[in-house]
Motif scaffolding. Structure first.
Motif, PDB file in Angstrom:
ATOM      1  N   ARG A 169      43.903  37.317  38.199  1.00 19.07           N
ATOM      2  CA  ARG A 169      43.472  38.382  39.121  1.00 19.07           C
ATOM      3  C   ARG A 169      43.285  39.719  38.420  1.00 19.07           C
ATOM      4  O   ARG A 169      42.983  40.720  39.066  1.00 19.07           O
ATOM      5  N   VAL A 170      43.476  39.755  37.107  1.00 18.83           N
ATOM      6  CA  VAL A 170      43.339  40.996  36.345  1.00 18.83           C
ATOM      7  C   VAL A 170      42.060  40.898  35.517  1.00 18.83           C
ATOM      8  O   VAL A 170      41.899  39.990  34.697  1.00 18.83           O
ATOM      9  N   LEU A 171      41.168  41.853  35.748  1.00 18.21           N
ATOM     10  CA  LEU A 171      39.832  41.817  35.161  1.00 18.21           C
ATOM     11  C   LEU A 171      39.623  42.950  34.171  1.00 18.21           C
ATOM     12  O   LEU A 171      40.371  43.927  34.166  1.00 18.21           O
ATOM     13  N   ALA A 172      38.567  42.821  33.401  1.00 18.55           N
ATOM     14  CA  ALA A 172      38.165  43.880  32.479  1.00 18.55           C
ATOM     15  C   ALA A 172      37.450  44.979  33.261  1.00 18.55           C
ATOM     16  O   ALA A 172      37.194  44.849  34.461  1.00 18.55           O
ATOM     17  N   ALA A 173      37.116  46.051  32.581  1.00 16.42           N
ATOM     18  CA  ALA A 173      36.393  47.158  33.203  1.00 16.42           C
ATOM     19  C   ALA A 173      35.104  46.648  33.835  1.00 16.42           C
ATOM     20  O   ALA A 173      34.498  45.689  33.359  1.00 16.42           O
ATOM     21  N   GLY A 174      34.700  47.289  34.916  1.00 17.27           N
ATOM     22  CA  GLY A 174      33.479  46.894  35.597  1.00 17.27           C
ATOM     23  C   GLY A 174      33.608  45.594  36.363  1.00 17.27           C
ATOM     24  O   GLY A 174      32.601  44.969  36.681  1.00 17.27           O
ATOM     25  N   GLN A 175      34.843  45.155  36.617  1.00 17.50           N
ATOM     26  CA  GLN A 175      35.110  43.902  37.330  1.00 17.50           C
ATOM     27  C   GLN A 175      34.558  42.681  36.594  1.00 17.50           C
ATOM     28  O   GLN A 175      34.283  41.656  37.202  1.00 17.50           O
ATOM     29  N   LYS A 176      34.434  42.785  35.267  1.00 16.56           N
ATOM     30  CA  LYS A 176      34.011  41.644  34.464  1.00 16.56           C
ATOM     31  C   LYS A 176      35.238  40.770  34.208  1.00 16.56           C
ATOM     32  O   LYS A 176      36.354  41.268  34.150  1.00 16.56           O
ATOM     33  N   PRO A 177      35.042  39.462  34.028  1.00 13.78           N
ATOM     34  CA  PRO A 177      36.203  38.585  33.894  1.00 13.78           C
ATOM     35  C   PRO A 177      37.090  38.885  32.691  1.00 13.78           C
ATOM     36  O   PRO A 177      38.291  38.716  32.754  1.00 13.78           O
ATOM     37  N   GLY A 178      36.500  39.330  31.598  1.00 14.57           N
ATOM     38  CA  GLY A 178      37.308  39.525  30.391  1.00 14.57           C
ATOM     39  C   GLY A 178      37.744  38.177  29.857  1.00 14.57           C
ATOM     40  O   GLY A 178      37.190  37.142  30.211  1.00 14.57           O
ATOM     41  N   GLY A 179      38.742  38.184  29.017  1.00 16.91           N
ATOM     42  CA  GLY A 179      39.222  36.932  28.432  1.00 16.91           C
ATOM     43  C   GLY A 179      40.187  36.212  29.350  1.00 16.91           C
ATOM     44  O   GLY A 179      40.644  36.743  30.357  1.00 16.91           O
ATOM     45  N   PHE A 180      40.483  34.988  28.979  1.00 15.86           N
ATOM     46  CA  PHE A 180      41.476  34.193  29.697  1.00 15.86           C
ATOM     47  C   PHE A 180      41.948  33.132  28.723  1.00 15.86           C
ATOM     48  O   PHE A 180      41.138  32.387  28.158  1.00 15.86           O
ATOM     49  N   SER A 181      43.258  33.057  28.510  1.00 19.61           N
ATOM     50  CA  SER A 181      43.777  32.190  27.457  1.00 19.61           C
ATOM     51  C   SER A 181      43.933  30.735  27.878  1.00 19.61           C
ATOM     52  O   SER A 181      44.218  29.892  27.046  1.00 19.61           O
ATOM     53  N   ALA A 182      43.716  30.420  29.139  1.00 22.67           N
ATOM     54  CA  ALA A 182      43.806  29.028  29.578  1.00 22.67           C
ATOM     55  C   ALA A 182      42.599  28.244  29.070  1.00 22.67           C
ATOM     56  O   ALA A 182      41.557  28.815  28.744  1.00 22.67           O
ATOM     57  N   SER A 183      42.737  26.948  29.016  1.00 26.28           N
ATOM     58  CA  SER A 183      41.625  26.090  28.629  1.00 26.28           C
ATOM     59  C   SER A 183      40.434  26.380  29.543  1.00 26.28           C
ATOM     60  O   SER A 183      40.590  26.505  30.745  1.00 26.28           O
ATOM     61  N   GLY A 184      39.271  26.521  28.955  1.00 28.32           N
ATOM     62  CA  GLY A 184      38.083  26.850  29.737  1.00 28.32           C
ATOM     63  C   GLY A 184      37.801  28.336  29.784  1.00 28.32           C
ATOM     64  O   GLY A 184      36.763  28.761  30.262  1.00 28.32           O
ATOM     65  N   GLY A 185      38.744  29.158  29.317  1.00 29.62           N
ATOM     66  CA  GLY A 185      38.547  30.596  29.219  1.00 29.62           C
ATOM     67  C   GLY A 185      38.145  31.250  30.523  1.00 29.62           C
ATOM     68  O   GLY A 185      38.673  30.946  31.593  1.00 29.62           O
ATOM     69  N   ALA A 186      37.167  32.157  30.433  1.00 30.42           N
ATOM     70  CA  ALA A 186      36.744  32.948  31.586  1.00 30.42           C
ATOM     71  C   ALA A 186      36.215  32.076  32.724  1.00 30.42           C
ATOM     72  O   ALA A 186      36.354  32.447  33.895  1.00 30.42           O
ATOM     73  N   LEU A 187      35.633  30.917  32.417  1.00 33.52           N
ATOM     74  CA  LEU A 187      35.162  30.042  33.497  1.00 33.52           C
ATOM     75  C   LEU A 187      36.320  29.542  34.349  1.00 33.52           C
ATOM     76  O   LEU A 187      36.198  29.438  35.571  1.00 33.52           O
ATOM     77  N   THR A 188      37.454  29.242  33.718  1.00 34.45           N
ATOM     78  CA  THR A 188      38.634  28.834  34.482  1.00 34.45           C
ATOM     79  C   THR A 188      39.124  29.992  35.339  1.00 34.45           C
ATOM     80  O   THR A 188      39.487  29.813  36.506  1.00 34.45           O
ATOM     81  N   LYS A 189      39.135  31.190  34.777  1.00 38.51           N
ATOM     82  CA  LYS A 189      39.538  32.388  35.520  1.00 38.51           C
ATOM     83  C   LYS A 189      38.647  32.553  36.751  1.00 38.51           C
ATOM     84  O   LYS A 189      39.145  32.753  37.870  1.00 38.51           O
ATOM     85  N   LEU A 190      37.336  32.467  36.565  1.00 48.23           N
ATOM     86  CA  LEU A 190      36.408  32.610  37.682  1.00 48.23           C
ATOM     87  C   LEU A 190      36.584  31.495  38.712  1.00 48.23           C
ATOM     88  O   LEU A 190      36.482  31.736  39.923  1.00 48.23           O
ATOM     89  N   ARG A 191      36.876  30.294  38.248  1.00 46.65           N
ATOM     90  CA  ARG A 191      37.101  29.185  39.180  1.00 46.65           C
ATOM     91  C   ARG A 191      38.346  29.446  40.028  1.00 46.65           C
ATOM     92  O   ARG A 191      38.336  29.228  41.238  1.00 46.65           O
ATOM     93  N   MET A 192      39.419  29.931  39.401  1.00 46.79           N
ATOM     94  CA  MET A 192      40.638  30.223  40.144  1.00 46.79           C
ATOM     95  C   MET A 192      40.407  31.346  41.145  1.00 46.79           C
ATOM     96  O   MET A 192      40.894  31.295  42.279  1.00 46.79           O
ATOM     97  N   LEU A 193      39.650  32.356  40.749  1.00 44.61           N
ATOM     98  CA  LEU A 193      39.321  33.448  41.675  1.00 44.61           C
ATOM     99  C   LEU A 193      38.471  32.933  42.833  1.00 44.61           C
ATOM    100  O   LEU A 193      38.670  33.331  43.985  1.00 44.61           O
ATOM    101  N   ALA A 194      37.531  32.034  42.549  1.00 44.98           N
ATOM    102  CA  ALA A 194      36.697  31.463  43.604  1.00 44.98           C
ATOM    103  C   ALA A 194      37.539  30.671  44.596  1.00 44.98           C
ATOM    104  O   ALA A 194      37.318  30.747  45.813  1.00 44.98           O
ATOM    105  N   ILE A 195      38.514  29.927  44.099  1.00 43.21           N
ATOM    106  CA  ILE A 195      39.406  29.171  44.982  1.00 43.21           C
ATOM    107  C   ILE A 195      40.117  30.117  45.944  1.00 43.21           C
ATOM    108  O   ILE A 195      40.318  29.792  47.111  1.00 43.21           O
ATOM    109  N   GLU A 196      40.453  31.316  45.449  1.00 44.57           N
ATOM    110  CA  GLU A 196      41.142  32.306  46.278  1.00 44.57           C
ATOM    111  C   GLU A 196      40.194  33.118  47.147  1.00 44.57           C
ATOM    112  O   GLU A 196      40.627  33.936  47.952  1.00 44.57           O
TER     113      GLU A 196
END
Length: 183
Positions: A142-169
């Motif tokens: 739920r923590v994004l980079a400036a401009g509401q961009k996804p930024g990095g994500f250390s889980a497998s799949g990186g930013a796509l996993t982050k976006l998927r989790m946000l979409a689920i929510e």
């Protein structure tokens, strides 16, 4: 929690892992490409602990809560006791702020840095989130980079996993539709 152990459990995004000790949950691991990789990454974060097929009640409740969150239920999981002993004071503060972000909402690294009292700490907030041993209980997704961009994500799949989790929510970072809206 009086025992020490770890377990893997199924979620809608794949097999997750959880480890615990006498002071609470010591690590939560989002899915890796397979169960063995999930276990290995969990144990790298949590240290050596035996696999337990019948976790304590508090751990089973944590698993149920994580599964519900990843299934789209609006859970904050604030009731889960985390073992914060090995964290720095900065990480503890940043994670406490992240835990307060409700499902479906986001904040930026800069906003968390501002709340910590120093806007120049945005990069340090990003690094803390990247080393978060409790995702998604500490919802660094739920923590994004400036401009509401996804930024990095250390889980497998990186930013796509982050976006998927946000979409689920139901979160829509930057007002853009999710890549997963049609799935």
């Amino acid at each position: 929690m009086a025992s020490l152990g770890h377990a893997l459990f199924d979620t809608v995004i794949g097999a997750c892992g959880i480890a615990w000790g006498s002071h609470g949950i010591t690590a939560v691991q989002l899915p890796e490409p397979n169960a063995q990789a999930t276990r290995a990454r969990l144990l790298k974060s949590a240290g050596g602990c035996p696999e337990v097929s019948d976790p304590p009640d508090a751990v089973r409740a944590a698993i149920t809560g994580i599964q519900a969150l990843l299934n789209g239920e609006p859970r904050q999981l604030l009731e889960l006791e985390l073992d914060l002993e090995r964290l720095t004071p900065f990480q503890r503060q940043a994670y406490a702020i992240a835990r307060a972000i409700p499902p479906g909402q986001t904040r930026t690294y800069g906003e968390i840095a501002q709340e910590l009292g120093d806007p120049s700490l945005a990069r340090a907030v990003g690094q803390a989130m990247g080393h978060n041993p409790f995702a998604p209980v500490v919802p660094c997704h739920r923590v994004l980079a400036a401009g509401q961009k996804p930024g990095g994500f250390s889980a497998s799949g990186g930013a796509l996993t982050k976006l998927r989790m946000l979409a689920i929510e139901g979160a829509v970072p930057g007002g853009t539709p999710s890549l997963f809206d049609d799935l």
